[in-house]
Design a protein around this motif. Structure first.
Motif, mmCIF file in Angstrom:
data_model
loop_
_atom_site.group_PDB
_atom_site.id
_atom_site.type_symbol
_atom_site.label_atom_id
_atom_site.label_comp_id
_atom_site.label_asym_id
_atom_site.label_seq_id
_atom_site.Cartn_x
_atom_site.Cartn_y
_atom_site.Cartn_z
ATOM 1 N N GLN A 2 0.827 -1.188 0.000
ATOM 2 C CA GLN A 2 0.000 0.000 0.000
ATOM 3 C C GLN A 2 0.869 1.247 0.000
ATOM 4 N N TYR A 3 0.256 2.358 -0.455
ATOM 5 C CA TYR A 3 0.971 3.630 -0.565
ATOM 6 C C TYR A 3 1.637 4.025 0.745
ATOM 7 N N ALA A 4 0.920 3.964 1.891
ATOM 8 C CA ALA A 4 1.467 4.411 3.178
ATOM 9 C C ALA A 4 2.700 3.608 3.552
ATOM 10 N N ASP A 11 11.021 6.355 2.893
ATOM 11 C CA ASP A 11 11.639 7.300 3.828
ATOM 12 C C ASP A 11 12.794 6.644 4.591
ATOM 13 N N VAL A 12 12.617 5.385 5.000
ATOM 14 C CA VAL A 12 13.688 4.667 5.697
ATOM 15 C C VAL A 12 14.853 4.423 4.746
ATOM 16 N N MET A 13 14.566 3.955 3.540
ATOM 17 C CA MET A 13 15.629 3.676 2.570
ATOM 18 C C MET A 13 16.446 4.924 2.259
ATOM 19 N N LEU A 14 15.801 6.072 2.239
ATOM 20 C CA LEU A 14 16.499 7.313 1.907
ATOM 21 C C LEU A 14 17.470 7.752 3.001
ATOM 22 N N ALA A 26 22.161 15.362 -4.825
ATOM 23 C CA ALA A 26 20.760 15.420 -5.261
ATOM 24 C C ALA A 26 19.803 15.083 -4.125
ATOM 25 N N LEU A 27 20.280 14.366 -3.111
ATOM 26 C CA LEU A 27 19.416 13.997 -1.999
ATOM 27 C C LEU A 27 18.992 15.219 -1.178
ATOM 28 N N LYS A 28 19.754 16.290 -1.259
ATOM 29 C CA LYS A 28 19.458 17.495 -0.476
ATOM 30 C C LYS A 28 18.785 18.590 -1.308
ATOM 31 N N ASN A 29 18.500 18.312 -2.577
ATOM 32 C CA ASN A 29 17.900 19.309 -3.463
ATOM 33 C C ASN A 29 16.716 18.644 -4.173
ATOM 34 N N ASN A 30 15.505 19.142 -3.940
ATOM 35 C CA ASN A 30 14.305 18.495 -4.482
ATOM 36 C C ASN A 30 14.326 18.387 -5.999
ATOM 37 N N PHE A 60 6.757 18.522 -3.305
ATOM 38 C CA PHE A 60 7.531 18.919 -2.123
ATOM 39 C C PHE A 60 7.033 20.259 -1.587
ATOM 40 N N ASN A 61 6.637 21.149 -2.495
ATOM 41 C CA ASN A 61 6.123 22.458 -2.090
ATOM 42 C C ASN A 61 4.784 22.339 -1.372
ATOM 43 N N ARG A 62 4.134 21.182 -1.515
ATOM 44 C CA ARG A 62 2.850 20.936 -0.846
ATOM 45 C C ARG A 62 3.041 20.112 0.430
ATOM 46 N N GLY A 63 4.299 20.015 0.892
ATOM 47 C CA GLY A 63 4.574 19.367 2.170
ATOM 48 C C GLY A 63 4.816 17.878 2.132
ATOM 49 N N LYS A 64 4.936 17.284 0.952
ATOM 50 C CA LYS A 64 5.175 15.836 0.860
ATOM 51 C C LYS A 64 6.643 15.528 1.158
ATOM 52 N N SER A 65 6.883 14.400 1.817
ATOM 53 C CA SER A 65 8.251 13.949 2.073
ATOM 54 C C SER A 65 8.808 13.288 0.813
ATOM 55 N N LYS A 66 10.113 13.089 0.798
ATOM 56 C CA LYS A 66 10.724 12.397 -0.337
ATOM 57 C C LYS A 66 10.162 10.978 -0.464
ATOM 58 N N GLY A 67 9.953 10.312 0.659
ATOM 59 C CA GLY A 67 9.371 8.970 0.631
ATOM 60 C C GLY A 67 7.974 8.959 0.044
#
Length: 195
Positions: A2-4, A11-14, A26-30, A60-67
């Motif tokens: 599932q998505y969640a 998020d853990v893998m990152l 690149a990990l620090k720049n969206n 990202f501008n809408r508050g989503k995490s990289k994960g």
């Protein structure tokens, strides 16, 4: 998956050292993060798909995490509505393994060849458990420019076969004068080359 749980796993893998090495700055720049995913997963640059890259960066501008963004990209890439070459490329880059884990197949910038502006790609293979924790990571340099992408699949014996394209390095770092060829690598379940 599932998505969640995908987002939480991503998020853990990152946070893993191998992932930090793979993404580099690149990990620090969206923007660079999404461009890196596009290049190494879909073989597309910003020039190829500026709208798609801008769309994901806007998340990202809408508050989503990289994960969360990675999970949304995976979901979109697997949607039959998006069928085509990029989807095929994606599906060949991440494969669930017989033990419930995953094998991730892509490319990483290799050693500098010729002038500093020329970089070659090497093959990068990462095996994770079902929670996304890295079990092992291998980088393969075949002496050329091993383009990101290709195919990876698991055999009935549990080994992994990688197939992709490579191009020899020119002494001055230019690739366009040299023909491409196909590579084939077979590794065991521990990532050791057997063919």
């Amino acid at each position: 998956m599932q998505y969640a749980s995908m987002a939480a796993t991503a998020d853990v893998m990152l946070t893993l050292e191998a992932v930090a090495t793979y993404f580099g700055p690149a990990l620090k720049n969206n923007q660079l993060f999404i461009e890196h995913i596009y290049l190494n997963t879909f073989c597309k640059s910003y020039i190829d798909d500026p709208e798609g890259i801008d769309y994901w960066v806007s998340k990202f501008n809408r508050g989503k995490s990289k994960g969360e963004v990675v999970a949304m990209i995976i979901t979109a890439a697997q949607d039959p509505v998006n069928a085509g070459a990029a989807q095929n490329q994606f599906n060949n880059s991440i494969t669930q393994t017989s033990d419930g884990g995953f094998i991730l197949f892509g490319g990483t910038g290799g050693d500098v060849v010729g002038p500093a502006i020329y970089r070659g790609y090497n093959i990068w293979l990462i095996k994770t458990d079902s929670n996304g924790n890295e079990i092992w990571s291998r980088e393969f340099d075949l002496g050329g420019n091993e383009w990101p992408g290709g195919s990876v699949f698991q055999t009935s014996k549990g080994d992994f076969v990688l197939i992709g394209r490579t191009q020899a390095h020119h002494v001055f770092g230019h690739y366009n004068d040299y023909p491409e060829s196909i590579y084939y690598i077979k590794v065991d379940n521990d990532g050791n080359v057997i063919e």
